[in-house]
Design a protein around this motif. Structure first.
Motif, mmCIF file in Angstrom:
data_model
loop_
_atom_site.group_PDB
_atom_site.id
_atom_site.type_symbol
_atom_site.label_atom_id
_atom_site.label_comp_id
_atom_site.label_asym_id
_atom_site.label_seq_id
_atom_site.Cartn_x
_atom_site.Cartn_y
_atom_site.Cartn_z
ATOM 1 N N LYS A 100 -2.459 -7.083 1.146
ATOM 2 C CA LYS A 100 -2.199 -5.521 1.499
ATOM 3 C C LYS A 100 -2.171 -4.580 0.249
ATOM 4 O O LYS A 100 -1.704 -5.087 -0.783
ATOM 5 N N HIS A 101 -2.324 -3.555 0.390
ATOM 6 C CA HIS A 101 -2.036 -2.615 -0.548
ATOM 7 C C HIS A 101 -0.625 -2.455 -0.549
ATOM 8 O O HIS A 101 -0.151 -2.170 0.250
ATOM 9 N N PHE A 364 -8.024 -11.893 -2.385
ATOM 10 C CA PHE A 364 -7.912 -13.129 -2.732
ATOM 11 C C PHE A 364 -7.055 -13.949 -1.586
ATOM 12 O O PHE A 364 -7.531 -15.127 -0.942
ATOM 13 N N TYR A 365 -6.144 -13.383 -0.700
ATOM 14 C CA TYR A 365 -5.648 -13.938 0.475
ATOM 15 C C TYR A 365 -6.711 -14.185 1.476
ATOM 16 O O TYR A 365 -6.661 -15.412 1.962
ATOM 17 N N PRO A 366 -7.676 -13.201 1.967
ATOM 18 C CA PRO A 366 -8.356 -13.742 2.760
ATOM 19 C C PRO A 366 -9.568 -14.785 2.445
ATOM 20 O O PRO A 366 -9.928 -15.584 3.191
ATOM 21 N N THR A 367 -9.867 -14.713 1.130
ATOM 22 C CA THR A 367 -10.707 -15.666 0.681
ATOM 23 C C THR A 367 -10.255 -17.070 0.689
ATOM 24 O O THR A 367 -10.707 -17.925 0.991
ATOM 25 N N ASP A 383 -5.801 -6.271 4.419
ATOM 26 C CA ASP A 383 -6.527 -5.062 3.927
ATOM 27 C C ASP A 383 -7.854 -5.696 3.094
ATOM 28 O O ASP A 383 -8.971 -4.979 3.017
ATOM 29 N N GLY A 384 -7.737 -6.757 2.375
ATOM 30 C CA GLY A 384 -8.830 -7.501 1.685
ATOM 31 C C GLY A 384 -10.047 -7.948 2.711
ATOM 32 O O GLY A 384 -9.604 -8.148 3.785
ATOM 33 N N ILE A 479 -2.245 3.773 5.178
ATOM 34 C CA ILE A 479 -1.235 2.805 4.694
ATOM 35 C C ILE A 479 0.081 3.161 4.793
ATOM 36 O O ILE A 479 1.271 2.716 4.447
ATOM 37 N N GLY A 480 0.108 4.634 5.024
ATOM 38 C CA GLY A 480 1.685 5.219 5.203
ATOM 39 C C GLY A 480 2.099 5.369 3.625
ATOM 40 O O GLY A 480 3.319 5.348 3.492
#
Length: 512
Positions: A100-101, A364-367, A383-384, A479-480
């Protein structure tokens, strides 16, 4: 951690495996699974602290000697347009762990060494007299409610370890609370008290006197890989180098003191030594993977948390030079946020390749989820985007832009509270409160033609500014993100500390 956070992903993983995996073949007589069954890849996130895009010979440095980074690039794909989520360390680290951002949880500057402030109201209405805008407060910890990549992979049978710098909160917010089975060195330290043993870090074993910390982190990582070579593992290999305090072995300092950069840009011999020690660490890691016969089933990411340091000084000189990129760490210009990035996965990624795809630390997380066939936790919105289409098939990612929300004044030269968007060849920066009547200012650069961000072309491309400006506003709202407000105490005559550098006296940071 709530029970459903483990149970739901586990159930989904079992269903995914049952529905999609081929029927399990019989074991061979020695009890091993036949080679036709694809194993889950080991995953190593090799993160360097404060390493600039131009701090490696892979990207054109002619001063630093980084043969193992070149070796890694020959094994996989080098990304020429890779960006951290933030031009400072802790927010980028949080983005890697969460996908996430960091603006989503208010951690947009590095404050993980400060006491946690979960109940603090971050709203601010007044600032220092030299500030045109009031920057809002920040969170000083990475929230435990985030379902980290380590927690996700554990639902899929991975053993997880963190080695090295953490800087995402004080006690109670450390790796062992965020899904890591093993934690060596990961506490609240922004930089190590010493690069030489004794290190004065409670959970990092000391070595022989004057042992260097990058070596110690590497030894610990290699021991972990040896112990878990027969099961899938995720390893955060997060080096303390090349962050301050600036220390290196004397023989390497002498080596670089005798060198001259043909480009005439990089000349800090102590940084040369620090960079070479990081490169040696990478080489030791690759050698160990080959020794354990794990290289062919390991996904490796080499990355930095932000650009090279160009606000501290060593004997009156910056520690490094990011040219042709503008400025450095702590600055929204590319010198502060474009970073080296190499991804290796033998048999999946073509060796010796390069990509100019725009990628970011949130990817990288979703990857890792897709590469390991791990089902995402539906409560962890990401977000990624997975990079596998780029890595395996050289396809482009489907998104309009990448963003960095950095609404702060920091000591780095020429930095103002801002948000940036990159899209195609263009980069747009929205500077808050810098225009006439305290309005916002938009700057636009064509990075394909102007890598140094010297020529603001906003007046020539109003339609691009309008499009990217709208994307920036939508991103911050989505993203608030905290936004600065006009400072009622602003005094144009007040002196600003911005751009002043902090020297590191070498008698306080000895080298050996």
């Amino acid at each position: 951690m709530k029970a459903y956070q483990f149970i739901l992903p586990l159930i989904l993983t079992m269903l995914f495996t049952t529905c999609n995996a081929p029927a399990s073949p019989a074991l061979s007589r020695d009890g091993r699974v036949p080679e036709t069954v694809e194993r889950k890849p080991n995953i190593i996130m090799f993160l360097v602290d404060d390493m600039g895009w131009m701090d490696t010979s892979v990207n054109g440095s002619e001063y630093y000697e980084t043969p193992n980074m070149e070796r890694l690039a020959k094994l996989g794909m080098n990304f020429t347009r890779a960006y951290a989520a933030n031009p400072l360390c802790s927010p980028t680290r949080a983005s890697i762990l969460s996908g996430k951002h960091p603006g989503r949880f208010g951690m947009t500057t590095p404050a993980g060494h400060l006491p946690p402030n979960p109940e603090e109201d971050l709203t601010r209405t007044e600032g220092a007299p030299w500030q045109k805008m009031v920057q809002q407060g920040i969170r000083t910890f990475f929230p435990l409610k985030e379902f980290t990549i380590a927690e996700a992979l554990k639902t899929n049978g991975y053993v997880t370890a963190h080695m090295g710098k953490w800087h995402l909160g004080q006690k109670g917010y450390w790796p062992e609370q965020q899904g890591f089975d093993v934690n060596v060195g990961g506490m609240m330290h922004p930089g190590p008290p010493s690069f030489f043993s004794p290190y004065k870090i409670a959970n990092l074993p000391d070595g022989e006197p004057k042992e260097y910390i990058t070596d110690r982190i590497t030894y610990e990582a290699m021991d972990f890989m040896e112990a878990h070579k027969d099961e899938p593992f995720y390893l955060n290999f997060w080096q303390f180098g090349v962050h301050a305090p600036f220390q290196a072995p004397q023989d390497l300092i002498d080596k670089y003191a005798a060198k001259t950069d043909p480009r005439g840009k990089q000349n800090a011999s102590i940084m040369g030594g620090m960079m070479e020690k990081v490169d040696q660490s990478l080489g030791m890691l690759l050698d160990k993977l080959e020794e354990l016969e794990l290289m062919d089933n390991t996904l490796i990411v080499f990355f930095s948390d932000n650009g090279g340091n160009m606000y501290n000084t060593i004997d009156g000189e910056f520690p490094t030079n990011n040219y042709p990129l503008r400025h450095g760490k702590g600055n929204i210009h590319d010198g502060g946020i474009r970073v080296p990035a190499i991804v290796v996965w033998p048999g999946k990624i073509a060796p010796g390749t390069s990509s100019d795809e725009l990628i970011q630390s949130i990817d990288f997380y979703p990857t890792f989820l897709e590469a390991s066939r791990t089902v995402a936790n539906p409560d962890q919105a990401l977000d990624g985007l997975s990079l596998l289409p780029v890595l395996r098939d050289a396809k482009s990612l489907k998104r309009d832009a990448i963003f960095s929300h950095f609404p702060h004044y920091v000591i780095a030269p020429d930095n103002l509270p801002s948000t940036a968007a990159w899209s195609g060849d263009f980069k747009c920066i929205k500077e808050y409160g810098e225009g006439t009547d305290r309005g916002d200012v938009y700057r636009l650069y064509n990075l394909a033609e102007d890598l140094t961000e010297t020529n603001d072309v906003a007046d020539r491309h109003p339609e691009v500014v309008a499009r990217l400006g709208a994307l920036i506003d939508a991103h911050v709202a989505e993203i608030g993100g905290q936004l600065p407000v006009i400072n009622p105490k602003y005094d144009p005559a007040a002196k600003s500390p911005m751009g002043k550098t902090k020297a590191f006296p070498m008698d306080r940071y000895p080298s050996y």
